[in-house]
Design a protein around this motif. Structure first.
Motif, PDB file in Angstrom:
ATOM      1  N   ILE A 192       2.866  11.838  12.831  1.00  0.00           N
ATOM      2  CA  ILE A 192       2.330  12.706  12.448  1.00  0.00           C
ATOM      3  C   ILE A 192       2.374  12.960  11.127  1.00  0.00           C
ATOM      4  O   ILE A 192       2.369  13.918  10.310  1.00  0.00           O
ATOM      5  CB  ILE A 192       3.219  14.108  12.412  1.00  0.00           C
ATOM      6  N   ASN A 193       1.744  11.646  10.314  1.00  0.00           N
ATOM      7  CA  ASN A 193       2.209  10.679   9.280  1.00  0.00           C
ATOM      8  C   ASN A 193       1.248   9.765   9.327  1.00  0.00           C
ATOM      9  O   ASN A 193       1.982   8.620   9.559  1.00  0.00           O
ATOM     10  CB  ASN A 193       2.685  10.867   8.409  1.00  0.00           C
ATOM     11  N   PRO A 194      -0.089   9.157   8.406  1.00  0.00           N
ATOM     12  CA  PRO A 194      -0.773   7.802   8.629  1.00  0.00           C
ATOM     13  C   PRO A 194       0.312   6.871   7.852  1.00  0.00           C
ATOM     14  O   PRO A 194       0.938   5.522   8.769  1.00  0.00           O
ATOM     15  CB  PRO A 194      -1.686   8.231   7.981  1.00  0.00           C
ATOM     16  N   ALA A 195       1.213   7.127   6.797  1.00  0.00           N
ATOM     17  CA  ALA A 195       1.567   6.228   6.229  1.00  0.00           C
ATOM     18  C   ALA A 195       3.035   6.012   6.849  1.00  0.00           C
ATOM     19  O   ALA A 195       3.560   4.756   7.241  1.00  0.00           O
ATOM     20  CB  ALA A 195       2.548   7.032   4.684  1.00  0.00           C
ATOM     21  N   VAL A 196       3.667   6.815   8.069  1.00  0.00           N
ATOM     22  CA  VAL A 196       4.597   6.491   8.406  1.00  0.00           C
ATOM     23  C   VAL A 196       4.538   5.882   9.482  1.00  0.00           C
ATOM     24  O   VAL A 196       5.152   4.990  10.000  1.00  0.00           O
ATOM     25  CB  VAL A 196       4.891   8.230   9.143  1.00  0.00           C
ATOM     26  N   THR A 197       3.382   6.339  10.327  1.00  0.00           N
ATOM     27  CA  THR A 197       2.286   5.001  11.400  1.00  0.00           C
ATOM     28  C   THR A 197       2.850   3.750  10.657  1.00  0.00           C
ATOM     29  O   THR A 197       2.876   2.412  11.200  1.00  0.00           O
ATOM     30  CB  THR A 197       1.322   5.613  12.119  1.00  0.00           C
ATOM     31  N   ILE A 198       1.920   3.371   9.283  1.00  0.00           N
ATOM     32  CA  ILE A 198       1.126   2.257   8.551  1.00  0.00           C
ATOM     33  C   ILE A 198       3.125   1.745   8.329  1.00  0.00           C
ATOM     34  O   ILE A 198       3.216   0.470   8.573  1.00  0.00           O
ATOM     35  CB  ILE A 198       0.997   2.407   7.753  1.00  0.00           C
ATOM     36  N   GLY A 199       3.821   2.058   8.615  1.00  0.00           N
ATOM     37  CA  GLY A 199       5.955   1.534   7.861  1.00  0.00           C
ATOM     38  C   GLY A 199       6.037   1.115   9.095  1.00  0.00           C
ATOM     39  O   GLY A 199       6.989   0.425   9.376  1.00  0.00           O
ATOM     40  N   ALA A 200       5.913   2.239  10.668  1.00  0.00           N
ATOM     41  CA  ALA A 200       6.180   1.433  11.380  1.00  0.00           C
ATOM     42  C   ALA A 200       5.958   0.344  11.770  1.00  0.00           C
ATOM     43  O   ALA A 200       6.697  -0.408  12.213  1.00  0.00           O
ATOM     44  CB  ALA A 200       6.400   2.559  12.269  1.00  0.00           C
ATOM     45  N   VAL A 201       4.919   0.335  12.211  1.00  0.00           N
ATOM     46  CA  VAL A 201       3.762  -1.558  12.644  1.00  0.00           C
ATOM     47  C   VAL A 201       4.071  -2.575  11.654  1.00  0.00           C
ATOM     48  O   VAL A 201       4.757  -3.397  11.917  1.00  0.00           O
ATOM     49  CB  VAL A 201       2.304  -0.769  12.007  1.00  0.00           C
ATOM     50  N   ILE A 202       4.556  -2.128   9.637  1.00  0.00           N
ATOM     51  CA  ILE A 202       5.072  -3.181   9.306  1.00  0.00           C
ATOM     52  C   ILE A 202       6.770  -3.684   9.465  1.00  0.00           C
ATOM     53  O   ILE A 202       6.745  -5.166   9.165  1.00  0.00           O
ATOM     54  CB  ILE A 202       4.738  -2.745   8.091  1.00  0.00           C
ATOM     55  N   ALA A 203       7.039  -2.162   9.837  1.00  0.00           N
ATOM     56  CA  ALA A 203       8.769  -2.868  10.548  1.00  0.00           C
ATOM     57  C   ALA A 203       8.930  -3.172  11.071  1.00  0.00           C
ATOM     58  O   ALA A 203      10.237  -3.808  11.868  1.00  0.00           O
ATOM     59  CB  ALA A 203       9.960  -1.636   9.554  1.00  0.00           C
ATOM     60  N   GLY A 204       8.092  -3.348  12.135  1.00  0.00           N
ATOM     61  CA  GLY A 204       7.976  -4.129  13.541  1.00  0.00           C
ATOM     62  C   GLY A 204       8.902  -3.104  14.192  1.00  0.00           C
ATOM     63  O   GLY A 204       9.063  -3.689  15.796  1.00  0.00           O
ATOM     64  N   ARG A 205       8.524  -1.092  14.383  1.00  0.00           N
ATOM     65  CA  ARG A 205       8.100  -0.408  15.359  1.00  0.00           C
ATOM     66  C   ARG A 205       7.933   0.446  16.038  1.00  0.00           C
ATOM     67  O   ARG A 205       7.773   0.729  17.263  1.00  0.00           O
ATOM     68  CB  ARG A 205       9.189   0.716  14.058  1.00  0.00           C
ATOM     69  N   LEU A 206       6.392  -0.439  15.854  1.00  0.00           N
ATOM     70  CA  LEU A 206       5.199   0.335  16.665  1.00  0.00           C
ATOM     71  C   LEU A 206       4.003  -1.361  16.645  1.00  0.00           C
ATOM     72  O   LEU A 206       3.791  -1.686  15.883  1.00  0.00           O
ATOM     73  CB  LEU A 206       4.581   0.916  16.107  1.00  0.00           C
ATOM     74  N   PRO A 207       4.099  -1.556  18.199  1.00  0.00           N
ATOM     75  CA  PRO A 207       2.411  -2.092  18.035  1.00  0.00           C
ATOM     76  C   PRO A 207       1.195  -2.122  16.856  1.00  0.00           C
ATOM     77  O   PRO A 207       1.068  -0.736  17.742  1.00  0.00           O
ATOM     78  CB  PRO A 207       2.550  -2.073  19.501  1.00  0.00           C
ATOM     79  N   SER A 208       0.706  -2.417  16.048  1.00  0.00           N
ATOM     80  CA  SER A 208      -0.637  -2.985  15.711  1.00  0.00           C
ATOM     81  C   SER A 208      -1.751  -1.488  16.964  1.00  0.00           C
ATOM     82  O   SER A 208      -2.457  -1.360  16.180  1.00  0.00           O
ATOM     83  CB  SER A 208      -0.883  -3.327  14.850  1.00  0.00           C
ATOM     84  N   SER A 209      -1.355  -2.770  17.553  1.00  0.00           N
ATOM     85  CA  SER A 209      -2.256  -2.206  18.947  1.00  0.00           C
ATOM     86  C   SER A 209      -2.532  -0.302  18.693  1.00  0.00           C
ATOM     87  O   SER A 209      -3.492  -0.075  19.290  1.00  0.00           O
ATOM     88  CB  SER A 209      -2.218  -2.511  20.041  1.00  0.00           C
ATOM     89  N   LYS A 210      -1.392   0.582  18.515  1.00  0.00           N
ATOM     90  CA  LYS A 210      -1.311   1.373  19.063  1.00  0.00           C
ATOM     91  C   LYS A 210      -1.188   2.328  17.554  1.00  0.00           C
ATOM     92  O   LYS A 210      -1.725   3.682  17.664  1.00  0.00           O
ATOM     93  CB  LYS A 210       0.459   2.045  18.934  1.00  0.00           C
ATOM     94  N   ALA A 211      -1.766   1.931  16.455  1.00  0.00           N
ATOM     95  CA  ALA A 211      -1.717   2.666  15.348  1.00  0.00           C
ATOM     96  C   ALA A 211      -2.790   3.220  14.844  1.00  0.00           C
ATOM     97  O   ALA A 211      -3.056   4.040  14.535  1.00  0.00           O
ATOM     98  CB  ALA A 211      -1.428   1.602  13.797  1.00  0.00           C
ATOM     99  N   VAL A 212      -4.056   2.601  15.191  1.00  0.00           N
ATOM    100  CA  VAL A 212      -4.901   2.543  15.400  1.00  0.00           C
ATOM    101  C   VAL A 212      -5.356   4.336  16.041  1.00  0.00           C
ATOM    102  O   VAL A 212      -6.016   6.064  15.849  1.00  0.00           O
ATOM    103  CB  VAL A 212      -6.222   2.418  15.530  1.00  0.00           C
ATOM    104  N   THR A 213      -4.790   4.145  16.746  1.00  0.00           N
ATOM    105  CA  THR A 213      -5.027   6.105  18.194  1.00  0.00           C
ATOM    106  C   THR A 213      -4.569   6.947  17.692  1.00  0.00           C
ATOM    107  O   THR A 213      -4.606   7.921  17.520  1.00  0.00           O
ATOM    108  CB  THR A 213      -4.954   5.502  19.514  1.00  0.00           C
ATOM    109  N   TYR A 214      -3.370   6.583  16.563  1.00  0.00           N
ATOM    110  CA  TYR A 214      -1.957   7.401  16.016  1.00  0.00           C
ATOM    111  C   TYR A 214      -2.685   7.832  15.118  1.00  0.00           C
ATOM    112  O   TYR A 214      -2.561   9.534  14.734  1.00  0.00           O
ATOM    113  CB  TYR A 214      -1.135   6.724  15.325  1.00  0.00           C
ATOM    114  N   ILE A 215      -3.197   7.657  14.119  1.00  0.00           N
ATOM    115  CA  ILE A 215      -4.141   7.319  12.583  1.00  0.00           C
ATOM    116  C   ILE A 215      -4.935   8.502  13.697  1.00  0.00           C
ATOM    117  O   ILE A 215      -5.545   9.293  12.556  1.00  0.00           O
ATOM    118  CB  ILE A 215      -4.435   6.823  12.025  1.00  0.00           C
ATOM    119  N   LEU A 216      -6.120   8.161  13.827  1.00  0.00           N
ATOM    120  CA  LEU A 216      -6.822   8.832  14.693  1.00  0.00           C
ATOM    121  C   LEU A 216      -6.406  10.316  14.805  1.00  0.00           C
ATOM    122  O   LEU A 216      -7.185  10.989  14.386  1.00  0.00           O
ATOM    123  CB  LEU A 216      -8.036   8.694  15.869  1.00  0.00           C
ATOM    124  N   ALA A 217      -5.573  10.646  15.860  1.00  0.00           N
ATOM    125  CA  ALA A 217      -5.168  11.521  16.220  1.00  0.00           C
ATOM    126  C   ALA A 217      -4.272  12.568  15.088  1.00  0.00           C
ATOM    127  O   ALA A 217      -4.483  13.835  14.983  1.00  0.00           O
ATOM    128  CB  ALA A 217      -3.781  11.730  17.402  1.00  0.00           C
TER     129      ALA A 217
END
Length: 227
Positions: free
Chosen positions: A57-82
């Motif tokens: 529920i926070n684009p910064a957290v999503t970006i941090g998770a992608v950088i850390a390897g916890r979330l595939p970058s392919s999902k990040a845009v969907t998360y952030i738009l939502a």
């Protein structure tokens, strides 16, 4: 789709109840009450949607998770738009409620819980102070999130740890910036407050994202990750 729905609902809830506490009940509950409103809203959503999307529920957290390897970058845009859409809807609901007050409520004068800094805003802190606070607070917030949800961490208490960290961040930072550490949380209310709030949005995107990237890099490097 279920990830998007979860992130939408979670971000909407955070903005509605967190900013709502400031706008509707701030005079009664004060800084401490507002701080707990944000933290408790996050704790509730962590247990409500955490198993679905991880409750970023926070684009910064999503970006941090992608950088850390916890979330595939392919999902990040969907998360952030939502998340951004959820924040706007949460702010819209709050706007409808606030302006329905008997005697009227002028958002242009009283705001909608938007973030800011400088003359006329809460403690009137400088832009530098605001940027440093948001960067460091987001960095520490994302460290807690990545650490408490990592391998070996007690998953049952992760939501509590994350939510209480958000409470502490608000206790310290409300008078500095109103506390963002979340670009979506800043974006929704600013759209309705308009003018000055929109002109200052850049800081509440840049500083939290930089802080989250720094936290993600530490976990990706293995310096903090227990994996």
């Amino acid at each position: 789709m279920k990830h998007a729905v979860a992130e939408f609902i979670g971000t909407m809830t955070l903005v509605l109840f967190g900013c709502g506490a400031a706008v509707i009940a701030g005079a009664d509950i004060g800084l401490t009450g507002i701080s707990f409103a944000f933290g408790l809203a996050l704790i509730g959503m962590a247990y409500g949607i955490g198993s679905v999307s991880g409750c970023h529920i926070n684009p910064a957290v999503t970006i941090g998770a992608v950088i850390a390897g916890r979330l595939p970058s392919s999902k990040a845009v969907t998360y952030i738009l939502a998340q951004m859409a959820g924040a706007v809807v949460g702010a819209a609901i709050l706007y409808v409620i606030a302006t329905g007050k008997g005697g009227g409520y002028d958002v242009a004068v009283s705001g909608l819980g938007q973030n800011g800094w400088g003359a006329g805003y809460l403690g009137e802190y400088t832009m530098t102070a605001a940027f440093v606070f948001e960067l460091v607070a987001t960095f520490l917030f994302v460290v807690v999130i990545l650490g408490s949800t990592g391998a070996g961490a007690p998953a049952a208490v992760a939501g509590m740890a994350i939510g209480l960290t958000l409470v502490v961040i608000h206790l310290v930072g409300i008078n500095v910036t109103g506390v963002s550490v979340n670009p979506a949380r800043s974006f929704g209310p600013a759209l309705f407050a308009g003018g000055h709030a929109i002109s200052q949005l850049w800081l509440f995107f840049a500083a939290p994202i930089l802080g989250a990237v720094a936290a993600g890099v530490l976990f990706r490097s293995g310096l903090l990750d227990a994996d």
